[in-house]
Design a protein around this motif. Structure first.
Motif, mmCIF file in Angstrom:
data_model
loop_
_atom_site.group_PDB
_atom_site.id
_atom_site.type_symbol
_atom_site.label_atom_id
_atom_site.label_comp_id
_atom_site.label_asym_id
_atom_site.label_seq_id
_atom_site.Cartn_x
_atom_site.Cartn_y
_atom_site.Cartn_z
ATOM 1 N N ASN A 85 -3.843 -61.658 32.939
ATOM 2 C CA ASN A 85 -2.707 -62.408 33.472
ATOM 3 C C ASN A 85 -1.402 -61.761 33.028
ATOM 4 O OD1 ASN A 85 -4.099 -64.397 34.890
ATOM 5 N ND2 ASN A 85 -4.317 -65.675 33.077
ATOM 6 N N LYS A 86 -0.463 -61.705 33.952
ATOM 7 C CA LYS A 86 0.840 -61.124 33.666
ATOM 8 C C LYS A 86 1.492 -61.861 32.490
ATOM 9 C CE LYS A 86 5.194 -60.005 35.901
ATOM 10 N NZ LYS A 86 5.968 -60.074 37.134
ATOM 11 N N CYS A 87 2.034 -61.118 31.564
ATOM 12 C CA CYS A 87 2.754 -61.613 30.384
ATOM 13 C C CYS A 87 1.856 -62.087 29.238
ATOM 14 C CB CYS A 87 3.748 -62.708 30.731
ATOM 15 S SG CYS A 87 5.059 -62.157 31.813
ATOM 16 N N CYS A 88 0.577 -62.218 29.450
ATOM 17 C CA CYS A 88 -0.313 -62.630 28.365
ATOM 18 C C CYS A 88 -0.748 -61.389 27.590
ATOM 19 C CB CYS A 88 -1.544 -63.366 28.892
ATOM 20 S SG CYS A 88 -2.632 -63.928 27.556
ATOM 21 N N ASP A 89 -0.590 -61.441 26.282
ATOM 22 C CA ASP A 89 -0.995 -60.303 25.458
ATOM 23 C C ASP A 89 -2.167 -60.661 24.541
ATOM 24 O OD1 ASP A 89 0.297 -61.993 23.729
ATOM 25 O OD2 ASP A 89 1.716 -60.501 22.990
ATOM 26 N N GLU A 90 -2.898 -61.676 24.925
ATOM 27 C CA GLU A 90 -4.022 -62.139 24.117
ATOM 28 C C GLU A 90 -5.269 -61.293 24.368
ATOM 29 O OE1 GLU A 90 -6.368 -66.285 23.193
ATOM 30 O OE2 GLU A 90 -4.367 -66.339 24.057
ATOM 31 N N ASN A 91 -5.968 -60.984 23.284
ATOM 32 C CA ASN A 91 -7.251 -60.298 23.364
ATOM 33 C C ASN A 91 -8.362 -61.330 23.269
ATOM 34 O OD1 ASN A 91 -6.864 -57.356 23.491
ATOM 35 N ND2 ASN A 91 -5.691 -57.715 21.622
ATOM 36 N N VAL A 92 -9.318 -61.227 24.167
ATOM 37 C CA VAL A 92 -10.481 -62.122 24.158
ATOM 38 C C VAL A 92 -11.733 -61.282 24.344
ATOM 39 C CG1 VAL A 92 -9.247 -64.131 25.022
ATOM 40 C CG2 VAL A 92 -10.314 -62.572 26.632
ATOM 41 N N ARG A 93 -12.852 -61.830 23.935
ATOM 42 C CA ARG A 93 -14.108 -61.105 24.156
ATOM 43 C C ARG A 93 -14.358 -60.992 25.660
ATOM 44 N NH1 ARG A 93 -18.187 -64.292 20.434
ATOM 45 N NH2 ARG A 93 -16.429 -65.578 19.936
ATOM 46 N N ARG A 94 -14.873 -59.846 26.063
ATOM 47 C CA ARG A 94 -15.127 -59.593 27.488
ATOM 48 C C ARG A 94 -15.921 -60.734 28.113
ATOM 49 N NH1 ARG A 94 -16.572 -54.281 27.669
ATOM 50 N NH2 ARG A 94 -14.639 -53.650 28.642
ATOM 51 N N LYS A 95 -16.883 -61.281 27.387
ATOM 52 C CA LYS A 95 -17.710 -62.363 27.935
ATOM 53 C C LYS A 95 -16.910 -63.647 28.160
ATOM 54 C CE LYS A 95 -19.641 -64.450 23.773
ATOM 55 N NZ LYS A 95 -19.427 -65.829 24.139
ATOM 56 N N ASP A 96 -15.767 -63.783 27.498
ATOM 57 C CA ASP A 96 -14.939 -64.980 27.622
ATOM 58 C C ASP A 96 -13.721 -64.779 28.516
ATOM 59 O OD1 ASP A 96 -16.641 -66.247 25.775
ATOM 60 O OD2 ASP A 96 -15.478 -65.440 24.097
ATOM 61 N N LEU A 97 -13.566 -63.591 29.050
ATOM 62 C CA LEU A 97 -12.356 -63.258 29.800
ATOM 63 C C LEU A 97 -12.155 -64.141 31.028
ATOM 64 C CD1 LEU A 97 -9.882 -61.453 30.108
ATOM 65 C CD2 LEU A 97 -11.313 -59.860 31.414
ATOM 66 N N GLU A 98 -13.171 -64.326 31.831
ATOM 67 C CA GLU A 98 -13.015 -65.117 33.058
ATOM 68 C C GLU A 98 -12.570 -66.551 32.756
ATOM 69 O OE1 GLU A 98 -15.411 -66.434 37.096
ATOM 70 O OE2 GLU A 98 -16.396 -65.107 35.680
ATOM 71 N N ILE A 99 -13.168 -67.161 31.761
ATOM 72 C CA ILE A 99 -12.796 -68.532 31.391
ATOM 73 C C ILE A 99 -11.369 -68.563 30.857
ATOM 74 C CG2 ILE A 99 -13.248 -70.394 29.733
ATOM 75 C CD1 ILE A 99 -16.241 -69.745 30.126
ATOM 76 N N HIS A 100 -11.030 -67.585 30.047
ATOM 77 C CA HIS A 100 -9.665 -67.533 29.520
ATOM 78 C C HIS A 100 -8.653 -67.394 30.651
ATOM 79 C CE1 HIS A 100 -6.206 -66.519 27.077
ATOM 80 N NE2 HIS A 100 -6.005 -65.508 27.901
ATOM 81 N N VAL A 101 -8.875 -66.429 31.534
ATOM 82 C CA VAL A 101 -7.931 -66.138 32.619
ATOM 83 C C VAL A 101 -7.755 -67.329 33.553
ATOM 84 C CG1 VAL A 101 -7.627 -64.725 34.697
ATOM 85 C CG2 VAL A 101 -8.253 -63.638 32.549
ATOM 86 N N THR A 102 -8.821 -68.016 33.863
ATOM 87 C CA THR A 102 -8.755 -69.087 34.864
ATOM 88 C C THR A 102 -8.517 -70.484 34.299
ATOM 89 O OG1 THR A 102 -11.162 -69.325 34.851
ATOM 90 C CG2 THR A 102 -10.212 -67.842 36.499
ATOM 91 N N LEU A 103 -8.915 -70.726 33.039
ATOM 92 C CA LEU A 103 -8.841 -72.088 32.509
ATOM 93 C C LEU A 103 -8.022 -72.257 31.235
ATOM 94 C CD1 LEU A 103 -12.568 -73.142 32.969
ATOM 95 C CD2 LEU A 103 -10.636 -73.669 34.469
ATOM 96 N N LYS A 104 -7.944 -71.258 30.399
ATOM 97 C CA LYS A 104 -7.335 -71.430 29.086
ATOM 98 C C LYS A 104 -5.996 -70.728 28.908
ATOM 99 C CE LYS A 104 -11.641 -72.144 26.610
ATOM 100 N NZ LYS A 104 -12.479 -71.689 25.503
ATOM 101 N N CYS A 105 -5.768 -69.676 29.630
ATOM 102 C CA CYS A 105 -4.559 -68.874 29.430
ATOM 103 C C CYS A 105 -3.306 -69.668 29.776
ATOM 104 C CB CYS A 105 -4.612 -67.615 30.294
ATOM 105 S SG CYS A 105 -3.187 -66.537 30.064
ATOM 106 N N GLN A 106 -2.332 -69.626 28.903
ATOM 107 C CA GLN A 106 -1.072 -70.314 29.151
ATOM 108 C C GLN A 106 -0.263 -69.630 30.249
ATOM 109 O OE1 GLN A 106 -0.033 -73.349 27.757
ATOM 110 N NE2 GLN A 106 -2.221 -73.242 27.324
ATOM 111 N N TRP A 107 -0.622 -68.388 30.598
ATOM 112 C CA TRP A 107 0.084 -67.644 31.645
ATOM 113 C C TRP A 107 -0.661 -67.670 32.973
ATOM 114 C CZ3 TRP A 107 4.983 -66.308 31.334
ATOM 115 C CH2 TRP A 107 5.567 -66.276 30.073
ATOM 116 N N ARG A 108 -1.716 -68.483 33.079
ATOM 117 C CA ARG A 108 -2.421 -68.571 34.364
ATOM 118 C C ARG A 108 -1.512 -69.274 35.371
ATOM 119 N NH1 ARG A 108 -4.475 -72.622 31.181
ATOM 120 N NH2 ARG A 108 -4.689 -74.680 32.132
ATOM 121 N N THR A 109 -1.637 -68.891 36.622
ATOM 122 C CA THR A 109 -0.801 -69.475 37.668
ATOM 123 C C THR A 109 -1.371 -70.818 38.094
ATOM 124 O OG1 THR A 109 -0.193 -67.283 38.438
ATOM 125 C CG2 THR A 109 0.171 -69.097 39.958
ATOM 126 N N MET A 110 -0.480 -71.796 38.159
ATOM 127 C CA MET A 110 -0.871 -73.133 38.584
ATOM 128 C C MET A 110 0.103 -73.627 39.643
ATOM 129 S SD MET A 110 -1.923 -74.927 35.010
ATOM 130 C CE MET A 110 -2.804 -76.226 35.868
#
Length: 66
Positions: free
Chosen positions: A21-46
């Motif tokens: 996600n644009k502006c997010c500089d968080e590192n997450v485990r590859r296995k958790d990336l999809e959940i982070h990008v779509t549900l947890k990231c504060q920079w996800r588009t809503m």
């Protein structure tokens, strides 16, 4: 041996990767990336429930549409 290790790291589900996600500089485990990008990231588009404008979650304000 080095080639095998490199190949493993390219697909390892536990390797930390940067959020896509644009502006997010968080590192997450590859296995958790999809959940982070779509549900947890504060920079996800809503989409705002009121004005239907799209913006990052961290920039949403309740009942404060422009």
């Amino acid at each position: 041996m080095l080639i095998i290790q490199q190949e493993h790291l390219e697909s390892c589900l536990f390797k930390p990767v940067l959020c896509t996600n644009k502006c997010c500089d968080e590192n997450v485990r590859r296995k958790d990336l999809e959940i982070h990008v779509t549900l947890k990231c504060q920079w996800r588009t809503m989409e705002c429930d009121y004005c239907h404008d799209s913006r990052p979650k961290c920039q949403m304000k309740v009942n404060n549409c422009n």
